[in-house]
Design an enzyme around this catalytic site. Structure first.
Site, PDB file in Angstrom:
ATOM      1  N   ILE A   1       0.993  -1.063  -0.028  1.00 27.65           N
ATOM      2  CA  ILE A   1      -0.151  -0.058   0.008  1.00 27.65           C
ATOM      3  C   ILE A   1       1.086   1.294  -0.010  1.00 27.65           C
ATOM      4  O   ILE A   1       1.687   1.574   1.016  1.00 27.65           O
ATOM      5  CB  ILE A   1      -0.919  -0.006   1.178  1.00 27.65           C
ATOM      6  CG1 ILE A   1      -1.895  -1.132   0.989  1.00 27.65           C
ATOM      7  CG2 ILE A   1      -1.703   1.377   1.033  1.00 27.65           C
ATOM      8  CD1 ILE A   1      -2.918  -1.253   2.619  1.00 27.65           C
ATOM      9  N   PRO A   2       1.167   1.687  -1.237  1.00 26.64           N
ATOM     10  CA  PRO A   2       2.426   2.738  -1.505  1.00 26.64           C
ATOM     11  C   PRO A   2       2.172   4.139  -0.874  1.00 26.64           C
ATOM     12  O   PRO A   2       2.252   5.044  -1.657  1.00 26.64           O
ATOM     13  CB  PRO A   2       2.541   2.769  -2.995  1.00 26.64           C
ATOM     14  CG  PRO A   2       1.257   2.441  -3.274  1.00 26.64           C
ATOM     15  CD  PRO A   2       0.543   1.489  -2.554  1.00 26.64           C
ATOM     16  N   CYS A   3       2.148   4.307   0.515  1.00 28.75           N
ATOM     17  CA  CYS A   3       2.052   5.545   1.182  1.00 28.75           C
ATOM     18  C   CYS A   3       3.329   6.463   0.629  1.00 28.75           C
ATOM     19  O   CYS A   3       3.226   7.680   0.947  1.00 28.75           O
ATOM     20  CB  CYS A   3       1.805   5.448   2.519  1.00 28.75           C
ATOM     21  SG  CYS A   3       3.132   4.478   3.392  1.00 28.75           S
ATOM     22  N   HIS A   4       4.333   5.818   0.306  1.00 29.62           N
ATOM     23  CA  HIS A   4       5.463   6.564   0.116  1.00 29.62           C
ATOM     24  C   HIS A   4       5.473   7.514  -1.375  1.00 29.62           C
ATOM     25  O   HIS A   4       6.168   8.236  -1.326  1.00 29.62           O
ATOM     26  CB  HIS A   4       6.792   5.478  -0.086  1.00 29.62           C
ATOM     27  CG  HIS A   4       6.704   4.523  -1.238  1.00 29.62           C
ATOM     28  ND1 HIS A   4       5.936   3.638  -1.206  1.00 29.62           N
ATOM     29  CD2 HIS A   4       7.068   4.641  -2.355  1.00 29.62           C
ATOM     30  CE1 HIS A   4       6.090   2.660  -2.147  1.00 29.62           C
ATOM     31  NE2 HIS A   4       6.638   3.595  -3.013  1.00 29.62           N
TER      32      HIS A   4
END
Length: 173
Positions: free
Chosen positions: A137-140
């Site tokens: 879950i690419p919060c970056h």
């Protein structure tokens, strides 16, 4: 009735090794191996959930296929996430982040607008900080409005490194 299983495996994605916790409902957590060892990750999960997690040497085929699709596309419709214990707001934020294309970014305010809550950019940041499944879950991929990387639960240096690796992987694809 199908018996629920709780397992932990190890994957490599964007040159980082991640512990991946999953049940038959989906992926429920991940952590960077260089930040936390298996025993500590297992203990955290067991304290949080009350369930016993076992280490496995291989992932189920559907998760393996989803990870491979993620490595190519930066997201995967095949990956199922077990995030039902979290608030509906957090789930909306994480679902939106899962739609950000590989190698691309958006802003905290952009995510807030996309989930129809335009004044919630700080709450978006808090939800991202609580993301139990970093990288997948690419919060970056979410930045400040001025384009700077902003905060990251694992440090801004790692956030910058992940973004650089995604851009490099996109060029090579």
């Amino acid at each position: 009735m199908k018996r629920t299983f709780h397992h932990i495996g190890l994957i490599k994605i964007l040159e980082e090794q991640l512990w991946l916790a999953f049940t038959n409902s989906g992926i429920c957590a991940s952590e960077f191996k260089k930040i936390i060892g298996f025993s500590d990750f297992k203990k955290q999960l067991e304290e949080k959930t009350g369930n016993n997690f076992l280490r496995v040497d291989s992932l189920p085929r559907d998760i393996e296929e989803g990870i491979n699709q993620w490595k190519i596309n930066g997201n995967s419709s095949k990956l199922q996430f077990e995030i039902s214990a979290y608030s509906s707001f957090q789930q909306k934020v994480w679902r939106r982040c899962s739609q950000i294309p590989f190698g691309e970014t958006t802003t905290y305010s952009g995510v807030a607008k996309d989930i129809k809550n335009p004044k919630a950019q700080r709450a978006v940041g808090s939800a991202l900080g609580a993301n139990p499944i970093p990288v997948l879950i690419p919060c970056h991929r979410v930045l400040r409005n001025d384009g700077s990387v902003g905060e990251y639960a694992y440090g801004s240096h790692l956030k910058e490194l992940l973004l650089k690796r995604e851009k490099r992987a996109n060029v090579l694809a």
